[in-house]
Design an enzyme around this catalytic site. Sequence first.
Site, PDB file in Angstrom:
ATOM      1  N   GLU A 170      -9.790   5.765   3.102  1.00 38.12           N
ATOM      2  CA  GLU A 170     -10.560   4.677   3.698  1.00 38.12           C
ATOM      3  C   GLU A 170      -9.580   3.562   4.014  1.00 38.12           C
ATOM      4  OE1 GLU A 170     -10.159   5.133   0.495  1.00 38.12           O
ATOM      5  OE2 GLU A 170      -9.329   3.159  -0.001  1.00 38.12           O
ATOM      6  N   LYS A 201       0.815  -1.220   0.000  1.00 40.12           N
ATOM      7  CA  LYS A 201       0.000   0.000   0.000  1.00 40.12           C
ATOM      8  C   LYS A 201       0.846   1.266   0.000  1.00 40.12           C
ATOM      9  CE  LYS A 201      -4.161  -1.875   0.228  1.00 40.12           C
ATOM     10  NZ  LYS A 201      -5.097  -1.711  -0.906  1.00 40.12           N
ATOM     11  N   SER A 224       1.782  -9.648  -0.853  1.00 40.28           N
ATOM     12  CA  SER A 224       1.499  -8.215  -0.804  1.00 40.28           C
ATOM     13  C   SER A 224       1.683  -7.596   0.571  1.00 40.28           C
ATOM     14  CB  SER A 224       0.075  -7.959  -1.292  1.00 40.28           C
ATOM     15  OG  SER A 224      -0.824  -8.747  -0.537  1.00 40.28           O
TER      16      SER A 224
END
Lengths: 373, 233
Positions: free
Chosen positions: A106, A84, A360
């Site tokens: 969010e 991210k 990830s």
Amino acid sequence: MSSTAGLFGTYGGRYVPETLVPALDELEAGWRDAQNDPAFHEELDALGRTFAGRPTPLTRAERFEPNKRLYLKREDLLHTGAHKLNNALGQAVLARRLGKRRIVAETGAGQHGVATATVCARFGFECVVYMGEEDIRRQRPNVERMHLLGAEVQPVELGTRTLKEATSEAIRDWITNVETTHYLIGSCVGPAPYPELVRELQAVIGREARAQFLEAEGRLPEVVIACVGGGSNAIGIFSAFVADPDVRLVGVEAAGAASLGTGRAAVLHGARSSVLADGDGQVTDAHSISAGLDYPGVGPEHAWLRDSGRADYVGATDEEALAAFRELTRLEGIIPALEPSHALARVRELDEEQVLLCLSGRGDKDLAEVLAH
Amino acid sequence: MKKLVIYLMSGHATPELAAAAVEGGADLVELGFPFSDPLADGPVIRRAAERALADGMRTRACLECLARTRELAPDTPLVPMTYAALLEAYGWDRFAAAAGGAGATSLIVADLPAGERPELRRVQLVAPTSTDERLRLAAEQTDGWLYLVTLTGTTGARNDLSPALAGLVERARAVTPVPLYAGFGISTPAHAHAAAQLADGVVVGSRAVEVAEGGPDALRAYVASLRQAIDAT
């Protein structure tokens, strides 16, 4: 804006209240400027190297899967523990170029919230993160991290109290404060230009992984596999291989949140995509043990990759993901996040031998949830 | 004469409520077709939408509600206000045709900005953030009047009328002769009075939805108080 802007086949577009359209136009223009500005890329590269920990390594997972040449792209080793941060850093630099000093975001699993809170601390931005109450409960450590980083975490008590509602609330905040605020969306979803912008900021995963795989094996992988919630880590790693017809692309969704597997064409959060919705277009609840996959929509480009046949999308259950989580931990000494554990769960049954998997994120945030099962 | 627009959420009692609003002096009634994820709406209309959906107010039921409202208010323009998701699911052309067949005089789609699907005849919304170029585009494409969103934000009552309205009216007047109706954040007769001094019409939504919970008599009285305030301009 033309009515074909930001389309992937028939998916994507801009289904937003008028209030946001000028901000999206401004974002799009700023993004085009940045893409053509070598200084933007140099700054991002430098931040990647000196702040985020890029490049991340490629690790062979021989004990987890001895019968294949399985390589893990280690986004779990990135600062803040997940891919991210690639997107958050890029959008923070972009927000500064646009003169926005307040950021809303969010978060589901909390990884995007932590990444956003981190870049806001680094850039001196005000940061507000919307998070569903159910996710606050199951991702407590990430909530504490966001607080430490100086972010305001706004609990969302509406509807499912998960990522879907948090996203709606973040967009409503943006509508209200659009003059001063950048909406730092966490995945390749939302109105144009977000799906493309997030893909390009996550494409660094694919660029690195492609070169690293070539170096390790002297060839391209036969298959690239990644988990798909909104789909940003998957689109980031896929993007380097889309033009290679011999490389199969596989996305793995949570079985209870399979927007691509069981969804239908619908409009959610500013874009037309494949969505868990009923025949009237009303969005239905998703379910996953993994907060990051617990979302009834998916990036419009994935819907297009599915329809065009370029990528395959399969599902994994909570139990399968938990089993893969435990096995990778015991066999490789890597505690994965529950999200990529869904991809790990489908690896062994692939026909191909040469496999690249996007790991990830790391699983620290999931310990409580895993121990409870 | 300035126009008064009242928004009501579709529901089993809505046709009678709409008739009461018309008796109270509403010139036009918007009928909300609820959506599960309404980005433009504040808490009051969101809750009303949740209740309506729980009550079975899906697209077909909303169309029936519209047809029944048309019977009780035969001479009043009726405009469904909804989100793109409902049209996408029902079929864009089919939805417009079905709404027209049930008595709708136009349509409002809160998340379908001007420029998107220009072939769908509807009332366009503009906001304080709209550029002059977008005001012009929306005015060209709009159906009869332009919906001025008075503030940057979602639907719902505010303490004061948005200070952004005057500037928006001025910019819109410079590019178009179409009537301008102001909505979002208007809840009291004083707001309605002030907005009507600037615009050609006033839209009241969230507060009307709240008052409507008290039944047709309460709504009729509330609408009459708005009517009086607007006519005093």
